[in-house]
Each structure stands twice: as C-alpha cells, then as structure tokens.
Design an enzyme around this catalytic site. Structure first.
Site, mmCIF file in Angstrom:
data_model
loop_
_atom_site.group_PDB
_atom_site.id
_atom_site.type_symbol
_atom_site.label_atom_id
_atom_site.label_comp_id
_atom_site.label_asym_id
_atom_site.label_seq_id
_atom_site.Cartn_x
_atom_site.Cartn_y
_atom_site.Cartn_z
ATOM 1 N N ASP A 37 60.845 70.486 52.982
ATOM 2 C CA ASP A 37 60.817 69.973 52.551
ATOM 3 C C ASP A 37 60.056 68.992 51.202
ATOM 4 O O ASP A 37 60.542 69.435 50.468
ATOM 5 C CB ASP A 37 58.452 70.281 53.131
ATOM 6 C CG ASP A 37 57.634 69.774 53.931
ATOM 7 O OD1 ASP A 37 57.868 68.635 53.090
ATOM 8 O OD2 ASP A 37 56.306 69.923 54.493
HETATM 9 C C1 BGC Z 1 54.756 67.403 53.953
HETATM 10 C C2 BGC Z 1 55.470 67.050 55.063
HETATM 11 C C3 BGC Z 1 55.965 65.275 55.461
HETATM 12 C C4 BGC Z 1 56.363 64.880 53.264
HETATM 13 C C5 BGC Z 1 56.797 64.076 53.308
HETATM 14 C C6 BGC Z 1 55.051 66.597 52.756
HETATM 15 O O1 BGC Z 1 54.014 67.074 51.397
HETATM 16 O O2 BGC Z 1 54.799 68.363 53.843
HETATM 17 O O3 BGC Z 1 55.333 66.715 56.199
HETATM 18 O O4 BGC Z 1 56.793 64.577 55.121
HETATM 19 O O5 BGC Z 1 55.405 65.638 52.566
HETATM 20 O O6 BGC Z 1 56.073 62.776 52.770
#
Ligand code: BGC
Length: 728
Positions: A278
């Site tokens: 993530d």
């Molecule tokens: C979120 C993800 C997301 C990523 C990219 C993160 O903060 O937890 O679910 O895909 O950001 O935007």
C-alpha cells in the site's frame, strides 16, 4: 447524458501502446508471441533484462504530491492522475504500468470524469455475483480507455468493527459473500485486460492509527475468516496483484510479514501474481525477503528501499539475485496473463450510457429496505404533499469523499466542512432524491426543509401526507467514526419529525450501520449506503415501487455501540503517531457469528432485507456426497415480480454450535413463480483450520444446516452426518 465520449490521451501512453505490438512469428522478441504461456513469456523477458531494469520494475517512479495530497506524475500532468507509475522496458516492448484507484469507479480528477459507481457496501447488499462481474468489467473498461493498466480495486477487508471508516469501500462481514463478490469484480476488470488487485492484505479492519496498529489474532481463526475471504477471491478472480496493508498482523507489518506473504499466500495458496505495498506501507529495508515484490507510492515511504539499496544488496550478495528475478517474474507474468502487453490501453470510446445503466441497476439492487410497517411503502402515486427533510436531498446523495469518481454529467459538489485530512470536505453527487421524488409524483407538492431546526421540519411534516428524512454520515479513509450514532442532531430531527407525523420514512446514506433510537416511531427505513451517481433515482424508484427492493444487509446492525464486540472504539483519542494494538479476540466469529455466539439480538441481522413481495421456501433437503449440497424450492407468493436472497447457514458442527453462511443465491421470480435451487457447499466452510498441521479438518458427526432469510431468521433446518476429513 452524453452517450459516448473519447478521452484524450497523453503522448507517452500512445507511444507505450505502439511499442508493444506482438511479435507474431516469435522472431527477435519471442516473449511477445501471445501463443506462448505467460510463464514462458515472463522467463524469456526476464532473461533479457539488466539488473538496473529489474530494479526499476520494483519501485514506483517518484511522484510529486500536489496540494490536495494526491500524488500526480509530472509526465502525465493534465491527464487523469495515476496513483502509481512504473517505467516498463521499452527496448523489450514491455509497457509502463499506470495504476489508478477504482473501488467507486476510476479515481478521477476534474475534467476527466468517470462513472461514479455505488460504494462497495451497495454491491455487497445486492448479493449478486453477476453485478460484481459487470461492475468490475465496466470500471476496467473505463480504466483501459483512460490509459491505465492496473486498477487498485478489489477492496474487501471484512467488517470487524462497524465504525471502521473504510467499510463503505468493502464487501461486508462474511468471508463467503466478500470472497465471491471480490473474485467476480476482479474477473470483470481483468476481462478488460486491466490488472486488478485485491486489498488490503490483511486485517486492515480499523483506520485509527492504521500506520501504527498491531492487529492481533489467532492464526487459525484468521485462516477461517479474513484470509479465507482473500483465498476465495484469489481462486475465483486470479488477481494479477495483491496489495498488502498498512497495519501489522501479529507484530510484523503486513508488507514485511513473511508468514502472511511467503508462507500463506505464496507457499500454501501457490499465488503466482505479485505483492505490491500500500502507499507508504514499506516501512523499512528488507521487506523483499519477507515476500513483498514491489514498493508502491515511494514518495510516502522514508526511502526508496526497492531502488538503489536493493540493487546494492543484490550486488553485495545480501539478497540473492534469484529473489529479484522472482519479484520481476511475478509482475511480468501477471502482465502477460491479463493481457496488458498484448492489449495495451488504447484511446477508445466508452459506452457511458451502459455504465450509467449499471450504476442505476446496482443501486436499485443494493438499497436495503430495513423496516416497512403497515406497508407504508411503496408510496401511492396519488400522495399529495411530501416533505423532504435533511441530508441535502435537494442537491444530491452523499459519497465517499476523495475516492469518488468525478461523475460524467455534473461535477461533484464538494462542501468544505473544515475537518482534518479526508474529513475536510464532504462530496455530494448531484443525483437529487428530491428531484426524483417529484418526478415520480408529478402531481404532488414536494417541499424541502434542510432540517437545521427540528421545529421547522416537524411543522412541515405535520402539514404533509408523508415525511421523508434523509440522514447522512460522512465516513472516510484514514479515520474511524467514534460511534454508530447519526451525527449533527439528526436523531433529534428524526424524532421530532416522526412525532409530528408517524408516516415518516428514513433514508440513510452512511458507510456503516446506524443506531436508531427513533426506530419504533417511524414507519419505514431504507439503507442506501453511498448509492453513487444514480442514487437519487434509485431511492425514488424504491420509495414509489417502480423497483421492488431486494438488497440484504452484508453487515449486522447492532442496537448501539454497547452491543458490539468492543463497545468503545479501540484506541480512540490515541496520539495519531502512537504505536497501538488491537486484539481481535473474536477470532473467526466475525459479525453475525459473534452476535450468535453471545446470544445477543441485533437491531437488524446480517442478511436481512425486505421486499414488496413475499417468498415461501419448501422441500429443503441436504445431501452429503463428495461435497455437501442443498436444494429447496422457492416461490414468489405475491402478485408482483421481485428478487429474494435465500441463505443457507451452518447451525452446528459435530454437536457444537457454529453459525456461518455456507451458501446464498440471488433469485428473480415473477409473481407466483416457483423455482428449484441447488447449491454446493465449499467444504472449508464446514471445517476448522488446524494451524499446527497446516490443514483443514472436518470433525466427524452430525451437522445441522438451516435455510434462512437472515442470520437470525432460520426458516427450517436439516441434519446430515459427515465423515472425518482433512485437506489442504
Ligand atoms: C490506500 C489504497 C490506495 C492507495 C493509492 C492508499 O492510501 O490505502 O487503497 O489504493 O492509497 O491511492
């Protein structure tokens, strides 16, 4: 509504597309020959790559955050904003990878709209795998036409806490339901040659202090719950990538958790795709040996660990070159398997009308009718005076803040509310329930009252035939809600309106269950979750009976917080940077399983959902063969067509009470129609996971199986004897 629209492409994407034409005779670049297997093609490509090219594959290109906090890649300025970008290897015909969020439609930017899909809980409430496939395919098609190769969709963390700020994005509390729907969503997206993730692996069940949270749980219980839902989704959808989570699981960060990634995912499940972190979840060096394959969102990490430091580690022999090859091979394999190399994104027209129809259909099927006393609904078309109260229902429907797609026709209305982080504004999709209500009852006087003063709302309600109160609660990524009450005095508002006119209907727009101290005073309640770009129309369709409701709850609604597993929000008020822990001691008894275990009757049970029709079940029989299967007849006993979701539960196993959903089906039936339903049960749902032996075991004995309308409303049961069994 604009029917078809082309979106401009930035030059870089077109070049990337042109460079990857397949090499049909397998000549100088045989890995581009689509008749070879993805594994063979990945190996051939890998053999051509330099160490530097491999390393470039393993971390996202740095991106600059703009002042909204959302990263934007400078080379695609003006285009839709990618969440991540990887360079590819142009000389080998391997395209760059562009990634975008997609849980509620392709994550947008002003000027680059997409279909604003209903939230995950709407999809989950449909209990309809076909709709999940179609949603995935529609969002995938839009992503492809906008130049993206990877959709960061497939959000599916099980609901363990009805205050988790991100539950709206996920698929409820049951592993079977979430696993099937996420798997279908992924299959849909990947049918469009766009790689999909499932996320966030795993136990990212609370947002409070998520970067510092150690989520603790018994490993066997995790296998039977959250891990099982991912396992099922992976089997069904074959996602090209898995996104690991921000939190720790049993002391090790998810993205650096060797047990989770190396042992469970890659060894036991034989997962062939790649694990991406993530954004900002690669906290330290060395995660490559713990099973992480790619570092995403490097601008949010302390260092680009999977860049120069990893290269150095390979050169000095600290990290074996074979591990780097494994990481790159996994990414390449998914690219070939899903078709992003053979079918790169090309500027294409999108059938936005078809996608709008889908968004409407999903909302119509996912809105849940919770209460309907004295058949208050559907409303008669002859109703004369309608009071619409609160929730900015004159404007639109609430959505989930910054991750909402920009709707096609009318821009989001972003109301600054001045909070912190993602709570600084509330986003409304301009699909006005009030306008739709007026359209459904053209001869009625429909008046709006914002609800700031309960007295004013009550006065209007008293002078109306029916009062419809829209109650909203904004829930966002990065924060939990402190409790499940409606905020901003809305309980007092509903109470005052219902006192003035007992013919009060409440429509909820929330991302989680709601406490309803006023429930006994109102005649009907609908949960619309965050219903997306056609929400206003879908709500009115159900209110007036143009659509027969068929949504069922994918989350238990407790009476209030005191009934939940943890009556107080864990770690509420902690310093946002404090290391905290949370013991999910309910283990695999998530949601309805826990309420049944402790014998507590919730306000509305998992699986509950009313219809304007009534359905009868008969001839329930349970057969044990190689697999357990059940069959029964279902009949629509009313004079209107509708859809039902009969549910099959395990009630007890080898003499022990053990409740869990083991089968369900969404069935559409015409008035008076009867159908035979047969379901086969996944045997893991009848088993326990023995963590020491690393296998599932079915204990011999008598198993009670129930046919039910919800987890609390079992219509009939049957017993069956099962032999001992064990399996991987
Ligand atoms: C979120 C993800 C997301 C990523 C990219 C993160 O903060 O937890 O679910 O895909 O950001 O935007």
């Amino acid at each position: 509504m604009h029917i078809k629209r082309n979106f401009g492409f930035v030059a870089g994407l077109i070049i990337a597309g042109a460079a990857v034409a397949a090499d049909p005779d397998g000549g100088s670049r045989p890995w581009l020959n689509p008749t070879r297997s993805p594994d063979e093609r990945a190996n051939m490509t890998l053999a051509q790559m330099t160490l530097q090219e491999k390393i470039d594959f393993l971390h996202s290109s740095p991106v600059q955050p703009d002042n909204s906090g959302v990263p934007a890649a400078s080379s695609v300025a003006g285009a839709i904003r990618p969440a991540g970008r990887f360079p590819g290897v142009a000389r080998l015909g391997i395209p760059a990878l562009l990634e975008v969020d997609g849980s509620l439609g392709v994550g947008g930017a002003p000027g680059n709209p997409a279909t604003a899909m209903p939230s995950g809980l709407v999809l989950a409430s449909t209990f309809n795998p076909q709709l999940a496939f179609r949603k995935g395919a529609n969002v995938g098609a839009e992503a492809h036409a906008k130049g993206f190769d990877v959709l960061l969709g497939g959000g599916m963390n099980l609901t363990r806490d009805p205050r988790n700020g991100r539950n709206f994005e996920y698929l409820g509390e049951d592993p079977l339901l979430a696993g099937i729907l996420a798997g279908e969503e992924v299959r849909g997206t990947q049918s469009q040659h766009v790689i999909s993730t499932v996320k966030h692996f795993v136990l990212n069940a609370n947002e409070t202090n998520r970067f510092y949270l150690d989520a603790k749980i018994d490993k066997g219980a995790l296998r039977e719950s959250d891990l099982l839902s991912f396992q099922m989704a992976i089997e069904r959808g074959q996602p090209g990538a898995i996104m690991c989570a921000y939190n720790k699981v049993n002391a090790d960060y998810s993205c650096g958790n060797s047990w989770l990634l190396n042992e469970v995912l890659k060894r036991d499940w034989q997962y062939r795709g790649w694990v991406m972190s993530d954004w900002g979840a690669t906290y330290a060096q060395g995660y490559e040996m713990k099973g992480l394959d790619q570092q995403s969102g490097v601008n949010r990490d302390p260092e680009v660990w999977f860049g120069a430091p990893l290269k150095q580690a390979v050169e000095s022999g600290t990290v074996p070159a074979s591990r780097i090859d494994d990481m790159v091979r996994r990414i390449l394999r998914s690219m070939f398997a899903v078709g992003v190399v053979d079918h790169p994104p090309v500027p294409a027209s999108v059938d936005y009308q078809a996608h709008a129809d889908h968004a409407l259909e999903e909302a119509r099927e996912g809105i849940v009718l919770l209460k309907n006393q004295g058949s208050a609904l559907p409303l008669a078309p002859t109703v004369k005076r309608i009071a619409v109260i609160g929730g900015l229902a004159s404007l639109g429907v609430l959505s989930a803040g910054h991750i909402t797609a920009m709707p096609i026709d009318d821009p989001l209305v972003v109301v600054p509310v001045g909070g912190q982080g993602n709570l600084r504004s509330a986003s409304y999709i301009p699909s006005s329930p009030m306008a739709a209500i007026q359209k459904a009852a053209p001869n009625a006087t429909v008046l709006y009252e914002p609800g700031s003063f309960p007295e004013n709302a009550a006065a209007l309600a008293a002078a109306s035939d029916v009062a419809i109160v829209f109650a909203t609660r904004q829930e966002v990524q990065g924060a939990d809600i402190p409790n499940i009450k409606l905020p901003q005095g809305q309980d007092a508002l509903i109470d005052a309106v219902a006192t003035a006119n007992p013919n009060t209907i409440v429509v909820l727009e929330t991302g989680n269950p709601v406490a309803m101290p006023w429930l006994g005073k109102v005649s009907a309640v609908l949960s619309a979750w965050y219903p997306g770009q056609a929400g206003g129309q879908a709500i009115a369709d159900i209110l007036f009976g143009a659509v027969n409701p068929s949504g069922h709850l994918p989350i238990t609604f407790p009476v209030d917080d005191s009934q939940t597993m943890r009556p107080k929000l864990p770690n509420f008020g902690a310093d946002p940077k404090a290391y905290v822990s949370l013991d999910y001691s309910e283990g695999a008894d998530v949601g309805y399983r826990w309420y049944r275990r402790v014998g507590m009757k919730p306000l509305f049970a998992f699986g509950h959902g009313l219809s304007y029709s009534s359905f009868g079940y008969s001839n329930f029989s349970v057969m044990s063969g190689k697999d357990l299967s059940v069959s029964f007849d279902i009949k629509n006993e009313s004079s209107r067509s509708g859809a039902d979701v009969p549910q099959v539960y395990l009630i007890s196993a080898a003499g022990e009470p053990r409740v869990r959903l083991i089968g369900f089906q969404k069935i559409k039936l015409d008035a008076g129609e009867q159908r035979l339903v047969t379901l086969t049960v996944d045997r893991r749902l009848l088993a326990r996971f023995d963590e020491h032996a690393d296998r599932w075991r079915i204990a011999p004995g008598v198993y009670r199986i129930g046919l039910a309308r919800s987890a609390e409303d079992v219509v009939t049961t049957q017993e069956v004897r099962l032999q001992a069994a064990e399996f991987k």
